[in-house]
Enzyme design. Structure first.
Site, PDB file in Angstrom:
ATOM      1  N   SER A  29       1.350  10.613  -4.526  1.00  0.00           N
ATOM      2  CA  SER A  29       2.354  10.688  -5.586  1.00  0.00           C
ATOM      3  C   SER A  29       2.300  11.840  -6.405  1.00  0.00           C
ATOM      4  CB  SER A  29       2.337   9.417  -6.614  1.00  0.00           C
ATOM      5  OG  SER A  29       2.917   9.419  -7.723  1.00  0.00           O
ATOM      6  N   TYR A  43       8.546  13.703  -7.383  1.00  0.00           N
ATOM      7  CA  TYR A  43       9.431  13.356  -8.646  1.00  0.00           C
ATOM      8  C   TYR A  43       9.880  14.882  -9.250  1.00  0.00           C
ATOM      9  CZ  TYR A  43       8.225   8.449  -8.965  1.00  0.00           C
ATOM     10  OH  TYR A  43       8.233   7.338  -8.926  1.00  0.00           O
ATOM     11  N   THR A  59      11.563  10.334  -3.904  1.00  0.00           N
ATOM     12  CA  THR A  59      12.085   9.162  -4.335  1.00  0.00           C
ATOM     13  C   THR A  59      13.358   9.383  -5.036  1.00  0.00           C
ATOM     14  OG1 THR A  59       9.683   8.614  -4.265  1.00  0.00           O
ATOM     15  CG2 THR A  59      11.299   7.320  -5.743  1.00  0.00           C
ATOM     16  N   LYS A  72      13.067   8.371  -0.094  1.00  0.00           N
ATOM     17  CA  LYS A  72      12.539   6.873  -0.295  1.00  0.00           C
ATOM     18  C   LYS A  72      13.303   6.216  -1.501  1.00  0.00           C
ATOM     19  CE  LYS A  72       8.012   4.849  -1.766  1.00  0.00           C
ATOM     20  NZ  LYS A  72       8.564   4.617  -3.391  1.00  0.00           N
ATOM     21  N   HIS A 129      11.065   0.285  -4.804  1.00  0.00           N
ATOM     22  CA  HIS A 129       9.934   0.779  -5.372  1.00  0.00           C
ATOM     23  C   HIS A 129       8.915  -0.598  -5.773  1.00  0.00           C
ATOM     24  CE1 HIS A 129       9.252   4.550  -7.826  1.00  0.00           C
ATOM     25  NE2 HIS A 129       8.383   3.791  -8.071  1.00  0.00           N
TER      26      HIS A 129
HETATM   27  C1  LIG Z   1       1.216   0.738  -9.045  1.00  0.00           C
HETATM   28  C2  LIG Z   1       2.204   1.523  -8.549  1.00  0.00           C
HETATM   29  C3  LIG Z   1       2.610   2.650  -8.688  1.00  0.00           C
HETATM   30  C4  LIG Z   1       3.536   3.448  -7.723  1.00  0.00           C
HETATM   31  N1  LIG Z   1       3.887   4.664  -8.283  1.00  0.00           N
HETATM   32  C5  LIG Z   1       4.779   5.227  -7.402  1.00  0.00           C
HETATM   33  C6  LIG Z   1       5.007   6.550  -7.376  1.00  0.00           C
HETATM   34  O1  LIG Z   1       4.641   7.437  -8.094  1.00  0.00           O
HETATM   35  N2  LIG Z   1       6.042   7.231  -6.625  1.00  0.00           N
HETATM   36  C7  LIG Z   1       6.934   6.308  -5.721  1.00  0.00           C
HETATM   37  O2  LIG Z   1       7.722   6.961  -5.150  1.00  0.00           O
HETATM   38  N3  LIG Z   1       6.839   5.070  -5.911  1.00  0.00           N
HETATM   39  C8  LIG Z   1       5.562   4.395  -6.372  1.00  0.00           C
HETATM   40  N4  LIG Z   1       5.478   2.959  -6.183  1.00  0.00           N
HETATM   41  C9  LIG Z   1       6.072   2.182  -5.333  1.00  0.00           C
HETATM   42  C10 LIG Z   1       5.600   2.398  -4.081  1.00  0.00           C
HETATM   43  O3  LIG Z   1       5.527   3.667  -3.435  1.00  0.00           O
HETATM   44  C11 LIG Z   1       6.083   1.293  -2.863  1.00  0.00           C
HETATM   45  O4  LIG Z   1       7.282   1.532  -2.767  1.00  0.00           O
HETATM   46  C12 LIG Z   1       5.889   0.050  -3.699  1.00  0.00           C
HETATM   47  O5  LIG Z   1       4.408  -0.312  -3.939  1.00  0.00           O
HETATM   48  C13 LIG Z   1       5.912  -1.163  -2.257  1.00  0.00           C
HETATM   49  O6  LIG Z   1       5.956  -2.378  -2.639  1.00  0.00           O
HETATM   50  P1  LIG Z   1       4.505  -3.070  -2.585  1.00  0.00           P
HETATM   51  O7  LIG Z   1       3.719  -2.654  -3.607  1.00  0.00           O
HETATM   52  O8  LIG Z   1       5.074  -4.689  -2.528  1.00  0.00           O
HETATM   53  O9  LIG Z   1       4.084  -2.932  -1.037  1.00  0.00           O
HETATM   54  C14 LIG Z   1       4.345   2.462  -6.906  1.00  0.00           C
HETATM   55  C15 LIG Z   1       3.906   1.183  -7.020  1.00  0.00           C
HETATM   56  C16 LIG Z   1       2.905   0.679  -7.761  1.00  0.00           C
HETATM   57  C17 LIG Z   1       2.490  -0.705  -7.173  1.00  0.00           C
END
Ligand SMILES: Cc1cc2nc3c(=O)[nH]c(=O)nc-3n(C[C@H](O)[C@H](O)[C@H](O)COP(=O)(O)O)c2cc1C
Length: 402
Positions: free
Chosen positions: A130, A153, A179, A277, A301
Site C-alpha cells: 500500500s 493513491y 485504487t 482496483k 475495499h
Molecule cells: C486494515 C486495512 C487496510 C487497508 N488499506 C488499503 C490500502 O491502503 N489501499 C487499498 O487499496 N486497499 C486497502 N485495503 C483494502 C484491501 O486491499 C482489500 O480490498 C480488502 O481488505 C479485501 O477484503 P477482506 O479484508 O475482507 O479480504 C485495506 C483493508 C484493510 C482491512
C-alpha cells in the site's frame, strides 16, 4: 478466563475454543487468528483492521455472499494431487491468492510490510504494498523472493505520486495497482469511537482519554516503541517537506481523488502492467479497459468505503462478462476460507486477493501468524478441490457451483 456472554447475559459457560487457541499453530481457521489478533492488539488497532464503514453491511455481505454459494461436487473422481498454481499477468504463482494492499501494517507488527512481503514470497505468491505503508518501498521489494506490486493513491499530489512511481519502477515492482474507490475515506465508526485520529494527533490532551486501550496491551506497546513509535509514510514524500506524517493522512486522502483522466499520465509514467482496483460494475470495468488496465480487481475495499454496495462475489459475474477476456479479473473481499477462493475461481476470477485474512495473522503473531493464515487457506483449498472432484484450479468453472 474468557466467558461466553453474548447469547445469555451472566452465563457461566467457559469459551473452551479460545482457551485452546493460544498460539497461531493451534489456529484452525482464520476466525481463530482474528481472535488472537484481538487479544494482542489495542482496540484501536484491532478495530482498524476488523471494522468496515457505516453499518458494516457490505463488509458482512462480502462473507455472506460466499456462504450463499452452494457447490455441485463430482464424486468418486478425486485425484491425490491438486494443482494450485496459476499465472497472474504472466507471473507464475504457487497459490491462486495474492496479498492485498493493507495500509499501516507496521502498526500491527514491527516492520509489518517487510514481514508480510517476505511471507508472501516464501508462500510463492505476490504481495501488494500500500502507498500507506510504514516501510520504504525499496526495503519491502527486497524482503520478498517473489514479484511485488505497488498500490497507488495520489496522496500528496501528482509530484509525490510521480516520485513513488519512479521509485517503484526502479525498485523492480512488477505491476501498479491504482485504487479507484477512495474518493474520500469511508466513515469507519469504530475508528471514530476509539479515538483513531486523536491518538495520532500528538496533542496529549486529545490523546489522554484513549490511551488506556494502549496500556492494556503491553506486549504490543513494547513492540510499537521498539519499532520506532508512530510511523510516517516513507513512500509519500512531499517535495520540500519529506515523508508525510500520520496525522496528515485523512485530509490528504480527501484531496487525492483519482479520476479516469489521471490514468493517462499514470500509465505514461509507469509503462508497465496496470491493475485497477475497486470495480463493481460493467460500466467501470469497460472504463478500466479503455484506460488500459491489464487486470481489474473486483473490490469494495473490504466494505471499508461505500457501505450498501454489492458484495464482490455478487458483482463478479457482471464484471467478468463485461471484460470478456480482455483483461484478467481478480476479486477481493470476504475471503476467509479455501472454499471462498474456489468459489471465486468458479465464477471466473483468475485469482483472489486476501486482506484481513493475513492482517489478522500479522497482528496475532507476525510472520508465524501470517504463515498459519496461508497454510489454513491452502489446506482448505486442497481439501475443497478434492471433495469437489477437481484436481486443478484451472479447471474450476461455473458447473461446480449452483
Ligand atoms: C486494515 C486495512 C487496510 C487497508 N488499506 C488499503 C490500502 O491502503 N489501499 C487499498 O487499496 N486497499 C486497502 N485495503 C483494502 C484491501 O486491499 C482489500 O480490498 C480488502 O481488505 C479485501 O477484503 P477482506 O479484508 O475482507 O479480504 C485495506 C483493508 C484493510 C482491512
Amino acid at each position: 478466563m474468557e466467558r461466553v456472554g453474548s447469547s445469555s447475559a451472566g452465563s457461566d459457560r467457559v469459551n473452551f475454543k479460545f482457551l485452546a487457541v493460544r498460539s497461531p499453530q493451534r489456529a484452525v481457521n482464520i476466525e481463530d487468528l482474528r481472535e488472537l489478533a484481538r487479544r494482542r492488539l489495542p482496540r484501536v488497532v484491532f478495530d482498524y483492521i476488523d471494522g468496515g464503514s457505516g453499518a458494516e453491511f457490505t463488509m458482512r455481505e462480502n462473507c455472506r455472499a460466499f456462504e450463499r454459494a452452494i457447490f455441485r461436487p463430482r464424486n468418486a473422481v478425486a485425484a491425490m494431487e491438486c494443482a494450485l498454481g496459476t499465472t497472474v499477468l504472466g507471473t507464475p504463482v504457487d497459490l491462486p491468492f495474492l496479498f492485498a494492499p493493507v495500509g499501516s501494517s507496521r502498526m500491527f507488527w514491527p516492520r509489518g510490510e517487510c514481514v508480510a512481503a517476505s511471507v508472501a514470497g516464501a508462500a510463492g505468491t505476490i504481495y501488494t504494498l500500500s502507498t500507506l505503508s510504514g516501510c520504504a518501498l525499496e526495503e519491502v521489494k527486497a524482503a520478498s523472493s517473489r514479484p511485488v506490486w505497488y498500490q497507488l493513491y495520489l496522496l500528496g499530489g501528482r509530484d509525490a505520486a510521480l516520485d513513488a512511481i519512479t521509485r517503484a519502477r526502479a525498485a523492480g515492482y512488477s505491476a501498479l495497482v491504482v485504487t479507484i474507490d477512495t474518493a474520500v475515506a469511508g466513515q469507519r465508526e469504530r475508528d471514530v469511537r476509539n479515538g483513531g485520529s486523536e491518538l495520532v494527533s500528538g496533542d496529549p490532551l486529545k490523546m489522554a482519554p484513549f490511551v488506556p486501550q494502549l496500556l492494556a496491551r503491553p506486549r504490543w506497546l513494547f513492540d510499537f516503541f521498539r519499532d520506532g513509535g508512530l510511523m510516517k509514510f516513507p513512500n509519500v514524500v512531499i517535495p520540500g517537506e519529506g515523508p508525510m506524517a500520520y496525522e496528515d493522512i485523512a485530509g490528504a486522502l480527501e484531496r487525492s481523488t483519482v479520476s479516469w483522466d489521471d490514468m493517462g499520465w499514470i500509465r505514461d509514467a509507469w509503462r508497465g502492467p496496470l491493475v485497477i482496483k475497486g470495480v463493481l460494475t460493467a460500466d467501470d470495468a469497460r472504463r478500466s479497459l479503455d484506460a488500459g488496465a491489464d487486470a481489474i480487481v473486483v473490490s469494495n475495499h473490504g466494505g471499508r468505503q461505500l457501505d450498501y454496495c454489492a458484495a464482490t462475489f455478487q458483482a463478479l459475474p457482471e464484471v467478468v462478462e463485461a471484460v470478456a477476456g480482455r483483461a484478467e479479473v481478480l476479486l477481493d473481499g470476504g475471503v476467509r476460507r479455501g472454499s471462498d477462493v474456489a468459489k471465486a475461481l468458479c465464477l471466473g476470477a483468475r485469482a483472489v486477493l486476501i486482506g484481513r485474512a493475513y492482517a489478522y495473522g500479522l497482528g496475532a503473531a507476525g510472520a508465524a501468524g501470517m504463515m498459519r493464515a496461508v497454510e489454513i487457506l491452502r489446506a482448505d483449498l486442497v481439501r475443497t478441490l478434492r471433495l469437489l472432484g477437481c484436481n486443478d484450479v484451472a479447471a474450476l468453472d461455473r458447473s461446480y457451483v449452483q
